[in-house]
Each structure stands twice: as structure tokens, then as C-alpha cells.
Scaffold this active site. Structure first.
Site, short mmCIF file in Angstrom:
data_model
loop_
_atom_site.label_atom_id
_atom_site.label_comp_id
_atom_site.label_asym_id
_atom_site.label_seq_id
_atom_site.Cartn_x
_atom_site.Cartn_y
_atom_site.Cartn_z
N ASP A 72 -25.10 16.98 -14.34
CA ASP A 72 -25.58 16.73 -12.97
C ASP A 72 -24.65 15.80 -12.19
O ASP A 72 -24.94 15.42 -11.06
CB ASP A 72 -27.00 16.16 -12.99
CG ASP A 72 -27.07 14.81 -13.72
OD1 ASP A 72 -26.03 14.35 -14.23
OD2 ASP A 72 -28.17 14.23 -13.76
N HIS A 81 -5.77 -5.99 2.00
CA HIS A 81 -5.52 -5.68 3.41
C HIS A 81 -5.59 -6.94 4.27
O HIS A 81 -4.84 -7.08 5.23
CB HIS A 81 -6.54 -4.65 3.90
CG HIS A 81 -6.35 -4.23 5.32
ND1 HIS A 81 -5.22 -3.56 5.76
CD2 HIS A 81 -7.13 -4.43 6.42
CE1 HIS A 81 -5.32 -3.33 7.05
NE2 HIS A 81 -6.46 -3.86 7.48
N LYS A 133 -0.50 -2.40 18.86
CA LYS A 133 -1.15 -1.10 18.76
C LYS A 133 -2.64 -1.24 19.01
O LYS A 133 -3.23 -2.31 18.87
CB LYS A 133 -0.93 -0.47 17.39
CG LYS A 133 -1.86 -1.00 16.31
CD LYS A 133 -1.87 -0.18 15.05
CE LYS A 133 -2.99 -0.66 14.11
NZ LYS A 133 -2.99 0.03 12.81
N THR A 191 -3.32 7.22 6.59
CA THR A 191 -3.18 8.42 7.41
C THR A 191 -1.76 8.59 7.94
O THR A 191 -1.38 9.68 8.35
CB THR A 191 -4.13 8.36 8.62
OG1 THR A 191 -3.76 7.26 9.47
CG2 THR A 191 -5.57 8.18 8.16
N GLY A 207 -0.76 7.14 10.62
CA GLY A 207 -0.79 6.95 12.07
C GLY A 207 -0.10 5.69 12.53
O GLY A 207 0.61 5.70 13.55
N THR A 208 -0.28 4.60 11.81
CA THR A 208 0.34 3.34 12.21
C THR A 208 1.86 3.41 12.07
O THR A 208 2.60 2.95 12.95
CB THR A 208 -0.21 2.18 11.34
OG1 THR A 208 -1.61 2.04 11.59
CG2 THR A 208 0.49 0.87 11.66
#
Length: 312
Positions: A36, A129, A191, A222, A224-225
Site C-alpha cells: 500500500d 538556504h 530580482k 528550476t 530561473g534565477t
């Protein structure tokens, strides 16, 4: 106390490399799924009275890796381990360290609380981070840094007309350390995030015209930065000869598609997370097993690790 290292399924190759650097082997454990989908963990090695280190990044799928870490830590605690340290080379959900809209959870704090209540006595993390995430943990955190190893890997880029670039304000302290160690000037891209995967730039501080950009960040997800920062550099007259250095390379497929058209000559990252099997982009990986092993050995012996910790 005997030192015992357990390899979680999040990055067994890194765990094995860390064990080799310690001159040992990962302890026996069994991790499987019931039909399961429920997780079943059994630590088969003798850990009673031992100093146990569970190596498990909570990289994608972060929720799955997190539960695996919690189960392994609890299994060790219930088996009588004297101390359990979670070695988390990459901490998922760390970007959710603040609320930007009403109704959002503080994901980083939730994850830190869960780890701290699962029988973990201490956490070893790598380039979080945000350093402030340490305060969310109810247990001590040893926050290691891979910056010196990345600097060593890209050291020759310091010659000539390089410039260290922070792709956003959040990476400024990290970029300052790179710039200091490489003896290079620094620039900062301003940004704004407009979605989960998209950002726009609104300005640039520093002189980059005619210089070769070295874009540094704690992670690439991603893309993007990095994409937005690269375009900002090129629009400001920087040389189309870009080096990117980051600790964590999560890199889903869309990131590779975004980075491929950019004039990136070198993409230097650590092996804190497993390399995506289908990633076509050329990546240079810097090993962190020796760093983790050194930290583990010093902690086991009760020795200081201050020269290994993050200063960003």
C-alpha cells in the site's frame, strides 16, 4: 562509543563514500515499501550504545526522503543508540523559511521541528538556504560549508577579468565570501520572483562590462534565477563566458532546458544530491564525502568543527 554510519536511500553513493573516508562500511539496515506504499524500516546492525550518523539528504521527492530520515532516526533511538545525528547534505523545504502570503505554512520550521522530535540529537547540514533556519531546529545544528571546495574547483577563473555575481540579494553574503577568497570584484542582480519557477530582474549593482561572470548561489532548482542573472549580465555588457557555482544541484528537466541556451562554460556543483539520470547538461561535481567524514569524525571525538562551518 562505537561510531555507526547508516546510509539512507536518499543518496547511498554519497553515504558509502563518506563511510569509506571514515574507514568503515555503512551499517546494515532494510528499507522497503508495503504494497500500500507505507514505509518499513529495520536497522539490522547493533547500535545499542553507539554514536549513530544517518546520512540522508531530503532531496526530491522531499517528503518521501524526509519520512525515511524520520523512520531511520526513530529506529536507531528505539534500538538504544546513545546518540543519533542526522547528516542532511541537502535540506528540502529550506526555501520555505518565511511567509509571503496569508495562509502559507512555514515549511522550513515544520521540517526542522519534525527532525528534532524524531529522536535526533544533532543535525549536520551543508549550505542551508538561509543560516537563520538553524534557529528553527530544537537540537544543535552544525552548518558546514562547501564554499572552500567550490572556490578551489573554480580557482583558475580568478585570473584576469572575472567578477563574482550574486543572482539575488539572498546570496550576497555567499558571493562576498567567494569574492574575498578569489580576490575578485562583486556584482549583485536585483530580482523579483513572479511564480514558483519564474523570476524577473530589476537592476544590477556593480561593474560587469567586459568581465567574465562567476554566478554563485546555494542551489539550482528550476534554473530561473541563474537564467535571469545570466541575461542581466549579458545585457550589461559582460562577456558571454559564464561560470556557475552552486552547492546543491536539484535540476529537474526544465532547469536543463533553461540553462542549455545560455553561454555557460562551466557548471560546478557538489554531489550533495544524486545526479539526475537524464540530465544532458555538462556538470562538474565536487565531492563532499571527505568534508562530511571530517565533521563526523571530529564530532565523534568531541573535537571542534568551527573551521568547517558556514560563514555565509
Amino acid at each position: 562509543m562505537t561510531l555507526v554510519l547508516i546510509a539512507g536511500p536518499g543518496h547511498p553513493e554519497l553515504a558509502r563514500a563518506t563511510a569509506r573516508a571514515l574507514g568503515t562500511e555503512p551499517a546494515a539496515c532494510r528499507i522497503e515499501r508495503f504494497p500500500d506504499g507505507e514505509l518499513h524500516v529495520e536497522v539490522e546492525a547493533h547500535v545499542r550504545g553507539a554514536d549513530v550518523y544517518v546520512v540522508q539528504p531530503t532531496s526530491p521527492p522531499a517528503d518521501v526522503r524526509l519520512v525515511e530520515l524520520l523512520f531511520l532516526a526513530d529506529a536507531c533511538r528505539l534500538s538504544g543508540a546513545a546518540r543519533v545525528t542526522a547528516v542532511v547534505p541537502y535540506l528540502g523545504y529550506a526555501r520555505q523559511d518565511r511567509r509571503t502570503h496569508p495562509g502559507e505554512p512555514l515549511g522550513a520550521r515544520m521540517v526542522a521541528s519534525l527532525i528534532g522530535t524524531a529522536g535526533v540529537d544533532r543535525v549536520v547540514a551543508l549550505d542551508l538556504h538561509a543560516a537563520a533556519i538553524e534557529s528553527a531546529f530544537p537540537v544543535p545544528v552544525e552548518h558546514l560549508s562547501a564554499v572552500p571546495r567550490l572556490v578551489e574547483a573554480i580557482g583558475r577563473e580568478a585570473a584576469g577579468n572575472g567578477v563574482v555575481v550574486s543572482p539575488d540579494l539572498g546570496a550576497v553574503h555567499r558571493a562576498e565570501r567567494f569574492a574575498r577568497l578569489l580576490d575578485l570584484p562583486m556584482a549583485v542582480v536585483h530580482k523579483t520572483r513572479v511564480g514558483a519557477a519564474d523570476v524577473v530582474t530589476s537592476g544590477l549593482t556593480g561593474e560587469v562590462r567586459g568581465r567574465r561572470p562567476i554566478i554563485v548561489d546555494d542551489m539550482i532548482s528550476t534554473g530561473g534565477t541563474i537564467e535571469a542573472g545570466a541575461h542581466a549580465m549579458l545585457d550589461a555588457g559582460a562577456e558571454p563566458d559564464i561560470v556557475v557555482a552552486a552547492t546543491h544541484a536539484v535540476l529537474p528537466r526544465r532547469a536543463a532546458e533553461r540553462l542549455a541556451p545560455l553561454p555557460i562554460r562551466r557548471l560546478v556543483v557538489t554531489d550533495s544530491v544524486e545526479a539526475p539520470a537524464d540530465l544532458a547538461a555538462p556538470i562538474e561535481r565536487v565531492g563532499v564525502a571527505s568534508l562530511l567524514a571530517e565533521a563526523i569524525l571530529r564530532l565523534h571525538r568531541g573535537e571542534p568543527v568551527r573551521d568547517l562551518v558556514s560563514r555565509t
